[in-house]
Motif scaffolding. Structure first.
Motif, PDB file in Angstrom:
ATOM      1  N   GLY A  14      25.637   5.244  17.103  1.00 33.26           N
ATOM      2  CA  GLY A  14      24.403   4.601  17.403  1.00 33.26           C
ATOM      3  C   GLY A  14      24.011   3.612  16.159  1.00 33.26           C
ATOM      4  O   GLY A  14      24.760   3.033  15.487  1.00 33.26           O
ATOM      5  N   ALA A  15      22.614   3.830  15.836  1.00 34.19           N
ATOM      6  CA  ALA A  15      22.119   2.938  14.926  1.00 34.19           C
ATOM      7  C   ALA A  15      22.721   3.079  13.382  1.00 34.19           C
ATOM      8  O   ALA A  15      22.625   1.805  12.751  1.00 34.19           O
ATOM      9  CB  ALA A  15      20.443   3.250  14.579  1.00 34.19           C
ATOM     10  N   GLY A  16      23.317   4.024  13.044  1.00 29.16           N
ATOM     11  CA  GLY A  16      23.985   4.202  11.825  1.00 29.16           C
ATOM     12  C   GLY A  16      25.349   4.250  11.797  1.00 29.16           C
ATOM     13  O   GLY A  16      26.025   4.616  10.810  1.00 29.16           O
ATOM     14  N   LYS A  17      25.914   3.618  12.737  1.00 30.77           N
ATOM     15  CA  LYS A  17      27.376   3.358  12.980  1.00 30.77           C
ATOM     16  C   LYS A  17      28.087   2.766  11.714  1.00 30.77           C
ATOM     17  O   LYS A  17      27.482   1.625  11.616  1.00 30.77           O
ATOM     18  CB  LYS A  17      27.799   2.729  14.520  1.00 30.77           C
ATOM     19  CG  LYS A  17      29.075   2.785  14.673  1.00 30.77           C
ATOM     20  CD  LYS A  17      29.541   2.401  15.963  1.00 30.77           C
ATOM     21  CE  LYS A  17      31.031   2.424  16.433  1.00 30.77           C
ATOM     22  NZ  LYS A  17      31.514   3.939  16.705  1.00 30.77           N
ATOM     23  N   GLY A  18      28.941   3.520  11.156  1.00 34.56           N
ATOM     24  CA  GLY A  18      29.518   2.586   9.912  1.00 34.56           C
ATOM     25  C   GLY A  18      28.660   3.043   8.705  1.00 34.56           C
ATOM     26  O   GLY A  18      29.219   2.607   7.478  1.00 34.56           O
TER      27      GLY A  18
END
Length: 316
Positions: free
Chosen positions: A126-130
């Protein structure tokens, strides 16, 4: 077809949501069925097994591709032993769920609490991918949290890390009791429950506010009134945001995450909440610490639990 797949189970009091993810955290197929809490623990466990098998049967994948099944549950869990200690919403207590499901499904099983699983979902897909280091807040009836360090859930020595809602942030003279037994917890002011309580208090005090005409005040009513310029509502929103920003400032100097992700129903308030959180955070956090940090809304919504539960095999 040899691609490995991972199944995530979001075990709720009303419904059990099951999803298939690939190794990149993409949600590929879902299934949902009733939990049937009233029928007892045996039925709940049988439904988990049934829905896990069902989601695979309805998908283009084969059972042999399932590399593991993860489950997130609202309650106290012993992650290492795979035991649900107490999950009142689903009527489960002292249940060795990992052992039971491994016998029934013949697949590796992992469990964790719902807040950790939602945090992992946002971090993985989600928003923190990577992003390798992030902290997630879930603002709903209470305030949940999850800490991701080097891409993995940080549990602490007894699995109780990330209880962000129970940081004591409200000064003693303003503090009220929390359900956890302590005073001044973040949850008492920044959850939907806390926002509704403050709104009802404002009405009871006789504050001039449009909320006095609302029969059954919800958190959304408070945010809507604030957006319309209602001064009492704005004060309530700013108070909720202030203590969120204050708690993030404390977390930032300890963990130095790259990202704060805020999800849950209250986060849908948008800029009126986020702008104030960011402003408070900027004022209360030393400049070298806050440099490069971001505070962003979650993106997976109700899918975070399924994605995070599937991710327990790759990111925990």
């Amino acid at each position: 077809m040899s691609e490995k797949i991972y199944i995530g189970v979001d075990l709720g009091g009303t419904a059990i949501k099951v999803g298939i993810c690939n190794e990149e955290g993409q949600l590929l197929h879902t299934y949902e069925g009733p939990t049937e809490v009233a029928k007892g623990a045996d039925t709940v466990v049988a439904n988990i097994e049934k829905y896990v098998r069902q989601v695979v049967e309805e998908s283009p994948f084969a059972w042999e591709q399932v590399a593991g099944v993860g489950a997130g549950v609202a309650g106290f869990t012993n992650v290492r032993e795979g035991i649900i200690i107490l999950a009142p919403n689903v009527g489960l207590k002292d249940l060795h769920i990992r052992e039971i499901l491994e016998q029934r499904l013949g697949k590796p099983i992992k469990i964790d609490n719902d807040a950790n699983v939602a945090a992992l979902g946002e971090a993985w897909g989600g928003a923190g991918k990577g992003i390798e280091n992030c902290v997630c807040y879930t603002l709903g009836t209470g305030v949940g949290g999850g800490i991701i360090i080097n891409g993995k859930i940080y549990q602490g020595f007894s699995g109780m890390a990330g209880e962000l809602g129970h940081m004591s942030v409200v000064p003693d003279l303003e503090a009220i009791g929390c359900g956890c037994g302590q005073m001044g917890c973040l949850e008492t002011v920044s959850s939907a429950t806390g926002i509704i309580r403050m709104a009802k208090d404002a009405v009871a005090r006789g504050d001039r506010t449009s909320l006095s005409h609302v029969e059954n005040i919800m958190a959304k009513d408070v945010f809507d009134a604030a957006k319309e310029g209602d001064e009492a509502a704005i004060r309530i929103v700013n108070r909720a945001a202030y203590y969120l920003g204050k708690s993030m400032a404390a977390v930032a100097v300890i963990l130095n995450p790259e990202l704060f992700i805020v999800g849950g129903g209250v986060s849908k308030a948008g800029d009126i909440l986020f702008n104030e959180i960011r402003s408070v955070f900027a004022k209360l956090t030393p400049e070298p610490v806050q440099k490069g940090m971001k505070i962003v809304p979650a993106t997976l919504g109700n899918d975070a639990g399924m994605v995070g539960a599937a991710g327990l095999f790759l990111r925990s």
